[in-house]
Design a protein around this motif. Sequence first.
Motif, mmCIF file in Angstrom:
data_model
loop_
_atom_site.group_PDB
_atom_site.id
_atom_site.type_symbol
_atom_site.label_atom_id
_atom_site.label_comp_id
_atom_site.label_asym_id
_atom_site.label_seq_id
_atom_site.Cartn_x
_atom_site.Cartn_y
_atom_site.Cartn_z
ATOM 1 N N TYR A 161 24.072 64.891 2.765
ATOM 2 C CA TYR A 161 23.643 66.162 3.331
ATOM 3 C C TYR A 161 22.138 66.102 3.594
ATOM 4 O O TYR A 161 21.353 65.847 2.671
ATOM 5 C CB TYR A 161 23.927 67.329 2.386
ATOM 6 C CG TYR A 161 25.395 67.526 2.042
ATOM 7 C CD1 TYR A 161 26.164 68.461 2.716
ATOM 8 C CD2 TYR A 161 25.990 66.783 1.025
ATOM 9 C CE1 TYR A 161 27.500 68.650 2.400
ATOM 10 C CE2 TYR A 161 27.328 66.959 0.695
ATOM 11 C CZ TYR A 161 28.075 67.890 1.389
ATOM 12 O OH TYR A 161 29.403 68.076 1.074
ATOM 13 N N GLU A 162 21.773 66.318 4.827
ATOM 14 C CA GLU A 162 20.360 66.492 5.136
ATOM 15 C C GLU A 162 19.967 67.936 4.813
ATOM 16 O O GLU A 162 20.753 68.690 4.242
ATOM 17 C CB GLU A 162 20.098 66.170 6.607
ATOM 18 C CG GLU A 162 20.437 64.742 7.007
ATOM 19 C CD GLU A 162 19.559 63.713 6.306
ATOM 20 O OE1 GLU A 162 18.415 64.075 5.916
ATOM 21 O OE2 GLU A 162 20.002 62.566 6.146
ATOM 22 N N LYS A 232 26.435 63.254 7.262
ATOM 23 C CA LYS A 232 27.092 62.041 7.731
ATOM 24 C C LYS A 232 27.913 61.445 6.602
ATOM 25 O O LYS A 232 27.632 61.677 5.412
ATOM 26 C CB LYS A 232 26.080 61.028 8.262
ATOM 27 C CG LYS A 232 25.025 60.593 7.269
ATOM 28 C CD LYS A 232 24.015 59.679 7.950
ATOM 29 C CE LYS A 232 22.856 59.339 7.019
ATOM 30 N NZ LYS A 232 21.854 58.483 7.688
ATOM 31 N N PHE A 233 28.930 60.692 6.970
ATOM 32 C CA PHE A 233 29.832 60.069 6.012
ATOM 33 C C PHE A 233 29.491 58.586 5.902
ATOM 34 O O PHE A 233 29.111 57.950 6.887
ATOM 35 C CB PHE A 233 31.286 60.244 6.445
ATOM 36 C CG PHE A 233 31.729 61.681 6.539
ATOM 37 C CD1 PHE A 233 32.300 62.312 5.444
ATOM 38 C CD2 PHE A 233 31.576 62.398 7.720
ATOM 39 C CE1 PHE A 233 32.710 63.637 5.533
ATOM 40 C CE2 PHE A 233 31.983 63.710 7.811
ATOM 41 C CZ PHE A 233 32.557 64.336 6.713
ATOM 42 N N LYS A 234 29.689 58.053 4.696
ATOM 43 C CA LYS A 234 29.327 56.662 4.449
ATOM 44 C C LYS A 234 30.365 56.020 3.546
ATOM 45 O O LYS A 234 30.824 56.628 2.576
ATOM 46 C CB LYS A 234 27.943 56.581 3.790
ATOM 47 C CG LYS A 234 27.542 55.171 3.367
ATOM 48 C CD LYS A 234 26.236 55.183 2.590
ATOM 49 C CE LYS A 234 25.897 53.802 2.075
ATOM 50 N NZ LYS A 234 24.669 53.803 1.251
ATOM 51 N N THR A 235 30.718 54.776 3.887
ATOM 52 C CA THR A 235 31.545 53.948 3.009
ATOM 53 C C THR A 235 31.089 52.504 3.158
ATOM 54 O O THR A 235 31.178 51.928 4.246
ATOM 55 C CB THR A 235 33.040 54.079 3.347
ATOM 56 O OG1 THR A 235 33.791 53.167 2.537
ATOM 57 C CG2 THR A 235 33.315 53.813 4.807
ATOM 58 N N GLY A 236 30.577 51.926 2.085
ATOM 59 C CA GLY A 236 30.014 50.584 2.164
ATOM 60 C C GLY A 236 28.823 50.555 3.108
ATOM 61 O O GLY A 236 27.886 51.351 2.989
ATOM 62 N N ARG A 241 27.809 58.749 12.644
ATOM 63 C CA ARG A 241 26.616 59.386 13.185
ATOM 64 C C ARG A 241 26.435 60.761 12.546
ATOM 65 O O ARG A 241 27.361 61.310 11.958
ATOM 66 C CB ARG A 241 26.715 59.521 14.700
ATOM 67 C CG ARG A 241 27.890 60.354 15.165
ATOM 68 C CD ARG A 241 27.961 60.405 16.679
ATOM 69 N NE ARG A 241 29.115 61.146 17.161
ATOM 70 C CZ ARG A 241 29.132 62.456 17.331
ATOM 71 N NH1 ARG A 241 28.050 63.178 17.052
ATOM 72 N NH2 ARG A 241 30.212 63.061 17.777
ATOM 73 N N MET A 242 25.265 61.316 12.675
ATOM 74 C CA MET A 242 24.989 62.640 12.120
ATOM 75 C C MET A 242 25.852 63.683 12.821
ATOM 76 O O MET A 242 26.024 63.661 14.031
ATOM 77 C CB MET A 242 23.507 62.980 12.286
ATOM 78 C CG MET A 242 22.572 62.027 11.565
ATOM 79 S SD MET A 242 22.737 62.082 9.767
ATOM 80 C CE MET A 242 22.217 63.739 9.429
ATOM 81 N N VAL A 275 34.348 75.851 6.861
ATOM 82 C CA VAL A 275 33.424 74.769 7.233
ATOM 83 C C VAL A 275 33.882 74.197 8.568
ATOM 84 O O VAL A 275 35.063 73.921 8.771
ATOM 85 C CB VAL A 275 33.376 73.668 6.160
ATOM 86 C CG1 VAL A 275 32.399 72.567 6.558
ATOM 87 C CG2 VAL A 275 33.025 74.255 4.808
ATOM 88 N N ASP A 276 32.921 74.033 9.456
ATOM 89 C CA ASP A 276 33.191 73.512 10.801
ATOM 90 C C ASP A 276 32.221 72.379 11.100
ATOM 91 O O ASP A 276 31.032 72.485 10.845
ATOM 92 C CB ASP A 276 33.057 74.630 11.833
ATOM 93 C CG ASP A 276 33.366 74.152 13.235
ATOM 94 O OD1 ASP A 276 34.206 73.237 13.363
ATOM 95 O OD2 ASP A 276 32.779 74.664 14.199
ATOM 96 N N LEU A 277 32.781 71.264 11.637
ATOM 97 C CA LEU A 277 31.965 70.119 12.059
ATOM 98 C C LEU A 277 32.038 69.992 13.574
ATOM 99 O O LEU A 277 33.122 70.050 14.131
ATOM 100 C CB LEU A 277 32.429 68.835 11.397
ATOM 101 C CG LEU A 277 32.115 68.663 9.917
ATOM 102 C CD1 LEU A 277 32.633 67.321 9.411
ATOM 103 C CD2 LEU A 277 30.634 68.763 9.655
#
Length: 277
Positions: A161-162, A232-236, A241-242, A275-277
Amino acid sequence: MSSSRQDNDPNKPVTGYPYLHQPPPPPSSTAAQPNNYPPPPPQQFHYQQQTHTGTAYPYTVPPPANYYYNNPNNAYPPQNYYNPQRATLFRRLIVALISVFILFGIITFITWLVLRPHVPDFQIESASLTGFNTSIPNQFTAIWDIGFYVRNPNKKMTIIYERIDGYMFYRKEKLSENGIAPFVQNTKNETRFKAKFVAPGTYVDSDLISQMTSERNRGTVNFNLRLIGWIKFKTGSWRTRMRLMRVFCDNIPIMFSANSGGVGTLSGGPKKCDVDL
């Protein structure tokens, strides 16, 4: 009779344009020459045969259209600006870039389907309101203390989370705003934090002041809360992208009791947000 004799008169001058298709008669060899010089040799006259019958054209026909391109004696040969090798290289480069772009999109789409990132869950666990004051015309004063509960439902992806900006509303009127510090949630992580919103005499339309005062006297005032931020989501080593996240917490009921001492609290338990993306 006189007119017919005039028409047959051989000495009558000839009028009109000369017919240029016929060469003039060669000079007579017996004609007298000045200074007793021999006569000049007979001249040969060349005339371009015309394609249009009965048309006199005393000039030479222009050269064909391809004369300047196929003539090896041309002092200014045409320039060949087309380079087939360069054009082929440019086409291959374009095809390679499009292929890379399509391949990257397919890989991203497959990764997204395999990992299936889910949006986080937001709830308001607690809320209190102090300093509620509408006694000054067109001014509203209050302090909100909001407790948030955030859960990461993903099994394989971390959420980053920024900075998040929060806004407190009454109906569609913005009363206060504040920023929330960035944070990170690992997989299946649950995070709790608090945020304070202050309205230090914020200008509010008189009709809205009257409605808030009326709801306060009845015991419950409903507020709306908005959160806007980038995540943004991260795995490894793979990251998305944001993405812009918007959280909608509508109709937060703040209840005032007779013996609460002017302090309002959240009514009805935790309030789930959209929540909306």
